[in-house]
Motif scaffolding. Structure first.
Motif, PDB file in Angstrom:
ATOM      1  N   LEU A 243       0.812  -1.216   0.000  1.00 58.04           N
ATOM      2  CA  LEU A 243       0.000   0.000   0.000  1.00 58.04           C
ATOM      3  C   LEU A 243       0.847   1.269   0.000  1.00 58.04           C
ATOM      4  O   LEU A 243       0.441   2.292  -0.555  1.00 58.04           O
ATOM      5  CB  LEU A 243      -0.928   0.010   1.218  1.00 58.04           C
ATOM      6  N   THR A 244       2.010   1.216   0.642  1.00 61.30           N
ATOM      7  CA  THR A 244       2.833   2.426   0.795  1.00 61.30           C
ATOM      8  C   THR A 244       3.970   2.523  -0.219  1.00 61.30           C
ATOM      9  O   THR A 244       4.667   3.529  -0.253  1.00 61.30           O
ATOM     10  CB  THR A 244       3.438   2.488   2.207  1.00 61.30           C
ATOM     11  N   GLY A 245       4.153   1.478  -1.022  1.00 64.09           N
ATOM     12  CA  GLY A 245       5.272   1.492  -1.964  1.00 64.09           C
ATOM     13  C   GLY A 245       6.615   1.439  -1.264  1.00 64.09           C
ATOM     14  O   GLY A 245       7.607   2.016  -1.733  1.00 64.09           O
ATOM     15  N   ASP A 246       6.656   0.743  -0.147  1.00 66.76           N
ATOM     16  CA  ASP A 246       7.874   0.640   0.667  1.00 66.76           C
ATOM     17  C   ASP A 246       9.033   0.097  -0.187  1.00 66.76           C
ATOM     18  O   ASP A 246       8.942  -0.996  -0.738  1.00 66.76           O
ATOM     19  CB  ASP A 246       7.609  -0.301   1.849  1.00 66.76           C
ATOM     20  N   PRO A 247      10.146   0.861  -0.283  1.00 70.92           N
ATOM     21  CA  PRO A 247      11.278   0.425  -1.118  1.00 70.92           C
ATOM     22  C   PRO A 247      12.230  -0.521  -0.377  1.00 70.92           C
ATOM     23  O   PRO A 247      13.450  -0.339  -0.406  1.00 70.92           O
ATOM     24  CB  PRO A 247      11.960   1.753  -1.456  1.00 70.92           C
ATOM     25  N   LEU A 248      11.684  -1.543   0.292  1.00 71.06           N
ATOM     26  CA  LEU A 248      12.511  -2.445   1.092  1.00 71.06           C
ATOM     27  C   LEU A 248      13.587  -3.115   0.250  1.00 71.06           C
ATOM     28  O   LEU A 248      14.757  -3.164   0.641  1.00 71.06           O
ATOM     29  CB  LEU A 248      11.625  -3.500   1.758  1.00 71.06           C
ATOM     30  N   ASP A 249      13.207  -3.655  -0.898  1.00 74.07           N
ATOM     31  CA  ASP A 249      14.181  -4.373  -1.725  1.00 74.07           C
ATOM     32  C   ASP A 249      15.296  -3.453  -2.198  1.00 74.07           C
ATOM     33  O   ASP A 249      16.477  -3.838  -2.210  1.00 74.07           O
ATOM     34  CB  ASP A 249      13.481  -5.013  -2.931  1.00 74.07           C
ATOM     35  N   GLN A 250      14.935  -2.230  -2.590  1.00 79.13           N
ATOM     36  CA  GLN A 250      15.952  -1.277  -3.045  1.00 79.13           C
ATOM     37  C   GLN A 250      16.885  -0.889  -1.907  1.00 79.13           C
ATOM     38  O   GLN A 250      18.097  -0.801  -2.097  1.00 79.13           O
ATOM     39  CB  GLN A 250      15.290  -0.011  -3.620  1.00 79.13           C
ATOM     40  N   ASP A 251      16.322  -0.684  -0.710  1.00 83.31           N
ATOM     41  CA  ASP A 251      17.159  -0.346   0.435  1.00 83.31           C
ATOM     42  C   ASP A 251      18.133  -1.471   0.747  1.00 83.31           C
ATOM     43  O   ASP A 251      19.321  -1.249   1.000  1.00 83.31           O
ATOM     44  CB  ASP A 251      16.287  -0.077   1.670  1.00 83.31           C
ATOM     45  N   THR A 252      17.625  -2.711   0.726  1.00 82.33           N
ATOM     46  CA  THR A 252      18.465  -3.865   1.013  1.00 82.33           C
ATOM     47  C   THR A 252      19.591  -3.988   0.000  1.00 82.33           C
ATOM     48  O   THR A 252      20.750  -4.248   0.366  1.00 82.33           O
ATOM     49  CB  THR A 252      17.620  -5.152   1.032  1.00 82.33           C
ATOM     50  N   ALA A 253      19.255  -3.778  -1.269  1.00 82.52           N
ATOM     51  CA  ALA A 253      20.273  -3.889  -2.309  1.00 82.52           C
ATOM     52  C   ALA A 253      21.341  -2.817  -2.156  1.00 82.52           C
ATOM     53  O   ALA A 253      22.540  -3.072  -2.323  1.00 82.52           O
ATOM     54  CB  ALA A 253      19.604  -3.773  -3.687  1.00 82.52           C
ATOM     55  N   ARG A 254      20.926  -1.590  -1.808  1.00 80.38           N
ATOM     56  CA  ARG A 254      21.905  -0.506  -1.634  1.00 80.38           C
ATOM     57  C   ARG A 254      22.839  -0.790  -0.461  1.00 80.38           C
ATOM     58  O   ARG A 254      24.038  -0.506  -0.527  1.00 80.38           O
ATOM     59  CB  ARG A 254      21.188   0.829  -1.441  1.00 80.38           C
ATOM     60  N   ILE A 255      22.280  -1.324   0.618  1.00 84.84           N
ATOM     61  CA  ILE A 255      23.113  -1.635   1.779  1.00 84.84           C
ATOM     62  C   ILE A 255      24.114  -2.747   1.431  1.00 84.84           C
ATOM     63  O   ILE A 255      25.292  -2.693   1.781  1.00 84.84           O
ATOM     64  CB  ILE A 255      22.227  -2.062   2.977  1.00 84.84           C
ATOM     65  N   GLN A 256      23.631  -3.758   0.705  1.00 83.05           N
ATOM     66  CA  GLN A 256      24.499  -4.888   0.352  1.00 83.05           C
ATOM     67  C   GLN A 256      25.631  -4.472  -0.575  1.00 83.05           C
ATOM     68  O   GLN A 256      26.742  -4.997  -0.508  1.00 83.05           O
ATOM     69  CB  GLN A 256      23.675  -5.991  -0.296  1.00 83.05           C
ATOM     70  N   THR A 257      25.364  -3.494  -1.459  1.00 81.10           N
ATOM     71  CA  THR A 257      26.397  -3.063  -2.405  1.00 81.10           C
ATOM     72  C   THR A 257      27.210  -1.896  -1.855  1.00 81.10           C
ATOM     73  O   THR A 257      28.139  -1.430  -2.510  1.00 81.10           O
ATOM     74  CB  THR A 257      25.762  -2.632  -3.743  1.00 81.10           C
ATOM     75  N   GLY A 258      26.831  -1.433  -0.649  1.00 77.97           N
ATOM     76  CA  GLY A 258      27.590  -0.359  -0.022  1.00 77.97           C
ATOM     77  C   GLY A 258      27.404   0.991  -0.638  1.00 77.97           C
ATOM     78  O   GLY A 258      28.247   1.880  -0.494  1.00 77.97           O
ATOM     79  N   THR A 259      26.269   1.199  -1.350  1.00 76.00           N
ATOM     80  CA  THR A 259      26.020   2.493  -1.992  1.00 76.00           C
ATOM     81  C   THR A 259      25.121   3.379  -1.174  1.00 76.00           C
ATOM     82  O   THR A 259      24.676   4.417  -1.623  1.00 76.00           O
ATOM     83  CB  THR A 259      25.395   2.294  -3.395  1.00 76.00           C
ATOM     84  N   ARG A 260      24.818   2.958   0.043  1.00 80.66           N
ATOM     85  CA  ARG A 260      23.987   3.821   0.895  1.00 80.66           C
ATOM     86  C   ARG A 260      24.574   3.890   2.282  1.00 80.66           C
ATOM     87  O   ARG A 260      25.015   2.910   2.819  1.00 80.66           O
ATOM     88  CB  ARG A 260      22.562   3.246   0.969  1.00 80.66           C
TER      89      ARG A 260
END
Length: 260
Positions: A243-260
């Protein structure tokens, strides 16, 4: 502060009944001198809080006020939506629910949904607790990068209950496990004898993040009941993220690749 107070007094003159005002209107409503009114109106216009019609010279709320109002409504909508779903979970499980936000390395309780069980755990709205020692606090921290977390946690690591992470390395280990499994639990940490399970919810539109948790007595709650709470919260999280368009997958990917 006097300049800010005077500016707020002018902004309060606008309403649905008075969507735009002339210079004379503002003077009459505030009782301020001409020079002060002129200076304040010019400052409010220059910073985008007010706009001035080039033809009528009347003032109206500016684009910045609209943007701030939109952010406030979106944040309130996020909390209200989460609270509605949490009430259903608490009604089915009988346990108490919480909604909190991060402030530095602490979490601040915003909403409470009391459970129906005789033994209820209640932390009042506004109460601050180290997010390092709660299920929803750690769930929110897990959505941040390690560098962001390090910037929040004091250089002298806070003293926490023995079941909580005792240093930064242990904290990151716990957060990595939450990132991997999506499960965040606490027991005998911020309050002795109390356990909880939680998750973080983030608005895809505004980036606002809240932490949602259900708490219960460690001794009085069976393993089957805790498993049921986990299922209820997982279903709630999945629904709210859609419902909220939560970017969980994008956040997880950024953390894993060290870009956030």
């Amino acid at each position: 502060m006097s300049a800010l107070t005077n500016a707020i007094e002018i902004l309060r003159c606008f309403s649905s009944a008075r969507p735009d005002l002339s210079f004379a209107d503002v003077m009459a409503l505030t009782g301020k001198p001409k020079s002060s009114t002129s200076r304040l109106l010019r400052s409010l216009r220059d910073c985008g809080l007010l706009e001035q019609d080039p033809h009528t010279r009347r003032y109206r709320p500016g684009l910045l006020t609209f943007e701030l109002g939109r952010l406030h409504r979106a944040h309130d909508d996020l909390i209200s939506m989460a609270e509605r779903e949490l009430r259903e979970v608490c009604a089915r499980t009988g346990h108490t629910g919480y909604i909190a936000v991060l402030d530095g390395y602490e979490q601040v309780v915003l909403r409470i949904v009391p459970g129906s069980n005789p033994l209820r755990v209640v932390n009042p709205p506004g109460q601050r607790t180290p997010a390092l020692a709660t299920s929803n606090g750690r769930a929110m921290l897990a959505r941040l990068s390690d560098d962001d977390i390090r910037a929040r946690v004091p250089a002298t690591y806070p003293k926490l209950p023995r079941n909580s992470p005792q240093n930064f390395k242990q904290l990151i280990t716990r957060l990595d496990e939450i990132r991997r499994t999506g499960v965040s639990e606490a027991a005998d940490e911020s309050i002795e004898g109390v356990g909880s399970q939680g998750f973080a919810l983030k608005s895809g539109e505004t980036g606002e993040m809240i932490g949602i948790a259900v708490s219960y007595s460690v001794q009085a709650t069976t393993a089957a009941e805790r498993a049921n709470v986990r299922r209820e919260l997982a279903a709630m999280a999945a629904k709210l993220r859609r419902l909220t368009g939560d970017p969980l997958d994008q956040d997880t990917a950024r953390i894993q690749t060290g870009t956030r």
